[in-house]
Design an enzyme around this catalytic site. Structure first.
Site, PDB file in Angstrom:
ATOM      1  N   GLU A 117       0.811  -1.211   0.000  1.00 55.40           N
ATOM      2  CA  GLU A 117       0.000   0.000   0.000  1.00 55.40           C
ATOM      3  C   GLU A 117       0.853   1.274   0.000  1.00 55.40           C
ATOM      4  OE1 GLU A 117      -4.009  -1.673   2.207  1.00 55.40           O
ATOM      5  OE2 GLU A 117      -2.356  -0.961   3.447  1.00 55.40           O
TER       6      GLU A 117
ATOM      7  N   GLY B 233     -13.088  -3.558   1.782  1.00 54.33           N
ATOM      8  CA  GLY B 233     -14.189  -4.345   1.248  1.00 54.33           C
ATOM      9  C   GLY B 233     -15.399  -3.458   1.024  1.00 54.33           C
TER      10      GLY B 233
ATOM     11  N   MET C 214      -9.784  -2.203   8.421  1.00 53.31           N
ATOM     12  CA  MET C 214      -9.287  -2.521   9.760  1.00 53.31           C
ATOM     13  C   MET C 214      -8.443  -1.435  10.419  1.00 53.31           C
ATOM     14  SD  MET C 214      -8.340  -6.564   9.098  1.00 53.31           S
ATOM     15  CE  MET C 214      -7.982  -6.903  10.820  1.00 53.31           C
ATOM     16  N   GLU C 215      -8.283  -0.273   9.781  1.00 50.56           N
ATOM     17  CA  GLU C 215      -7.391   0.734  10.358  1.00 50.56           C
ATOM     18  C   GLU C 215      -7.931   2.167  10.362  1.00 50.56           C
ATOM     19  OE1 GLU C 215      -5.367  -2.739   8.977  1.00 50.56           O
ATOM     20  OE2 GLU C 215      -6.165  -1.197   7.641  1.00 50.56           O
TER      21      GLU C 215
ATOM     22  N   ASP D 223     -12.366  -6.252  -2.661  1.00 49.70           N
ATOM     23  CA  ASP D 223     -13.338  -7.346  -2.641  1.00 49.70           C
ATOM     24  C   ASP D 223     -14.728  -6.765  -2.468  1.00 49.70           C
ATOM     25  OD1 ASP D 223     -13.976  -7.782   0.558  1.00 49.70           O
ATOM     26  OD2 ASP D 223     -11.927  -7.124   0.196  1.00 49.70           O
TER      27      ASP D 223
END
Length: 233
Positions: free
Chosen positions: A13, A75, A177-178, A201
Site C-alpha cells: 500500500e 471491502g 481494519m485501520e 473485494d
C-alpha cells in the site's frame, strides 16, 4: 510548514509512494522525503487498529505531520460499489465498538465529543480531482470514486451475513481494519485527515454473492490517487 503523513497497513500500500519520494531519509521505518515538492513522511503501520493509531500518533507528534492520509484497500459495503472502485472518507466509525450494556448505541465511544470522525473537505476534494485525472488510464477506466463513511474493526469481513449486520449498524461505503483508528488519533490531535480506499473485494447486489480479491491492483490505484492528492495540497 506543511508535512503530509501517509499510512498504509501493508507494504504494497505504500511501496510505490516510497519509491517516488525524493531526498529520502528513514528512521524506524518512517520514510521522510518529498513528493511533488511537498514534504511527506510515509510509513507501513501493520494491520489493525492499534498498529494504525500508534503510527498516526508518531507521525503527528514525532515527525510533525500536519495532515494525514490513510491509503489502502477495503471491502465494499455501499450499494453499487464494485471491485476497484474507490472511497474517499466523509467520516469514520468503529463498527466493533460496543458498550450497549451501559445504554449506549453501537459504535458510540463513551465520554467522547464524537464517535464519528469527520474527514477534511479540502483533502476529499483533492481526492476526487486526482481520481478524475486518472480515470482514462488503464486501471482506472470503468471505475468510480465516491465519498462515504469508512467502518473499521479488527475483523476481516468475508461473510455476507456479517457485512449486512455492519451495513445495518452504521451504513458505511466500505469496511476495513485501520481507518477509524487513524481518524481517531487525528481528531484528538486536531490534525486534518483523509482515508482513501480502493475496493479489493465486494459481494454484489444481486441474489448471488460474488467474491474476489485484488489487493495489489487496488493498493496501487489508491497510492496513485494519493500522489495526485499530495500535489494538490
Amino acid at each position: 510548514m506543511q508535512r503530509i503523513g501517509i499510512i498504509g497497513a501493508m507494504d504494497e500500500e505504500v511501496s510505490y509512494l516510497k519509491s517516488i519520494a525524493e531526498d529520502k531519509t528513514e528512521k524506524d521505518g518512517f520514510v521522510s522525503g518529498k513528493i511533488g515538492g511537498k514534504e511527506v513522511v510515509i510509513v507501513m503501520s501493520g494491520i489493525g487498529k492499534v498498529n494504525a493509531a500508534l503510527c498516526a500518533q508518531r507521525l503527528i507528534r514525532e515527525f510533525g505531520a500536519t495532515r494525514v492520509i490513510n491509503t489502502g484497500i477495503a471491502g465494499a459495503a455501499g450499494k453499487g460499489l464494485s471491485v476497484l472502485d474507490m472511497v474517499a472518507s466523509t467520516d469514520a466509525v468503529y463498527h466493533d465498538f460496543d458498550v450497549t450494556g451501559f445504554g449506549y448505541k453501537p459504535t458510540v465511544i463513551p465520554r467522547m465529543e464524537t464517535s464519528e470522525f469527520k474527514a477534511d473537505e479540502r483533502m476529499r476534494k483533492a481526492a476526487l480531482e486526482s481520481f478524475n485525472e486518472l480515470k482514462d488510464t488503464e486501471d482506472f477506466r470503468n471505475h468510480k470514486i465516491v465519498e462515504g463513511r469508512i467502518a473499521s474493526g479488527d475483523q476481516f469481513i468475508s461473510s455476507r451475513e456479517v457485512k449486512d449486520r455492519i451495513i445495518a449498524l452504521c451504513a458505511p461505503a466500505c469496511v476495513e481494519m485501520e481507518g477509524a483508528a487513524i481518524a481517531h488519533a487525528c481528531f484528538v490531535n486536531k490534525t486534518p485527515f483523509l482515508i482513501l480506499r480502493c475496493m479489493s473485494d465486494c459481494a454484489d447486489d444481486g441474489e448471488e454473492a460474488t467474491y474476489s480479491f485484488n489487493d495489489k491492483t487496488a493498493a496501487n490505484m489508491s497510492a496513485l490517487t494519493v500522489k495526485g492528492i499530495i500535489e494538490r495540497l
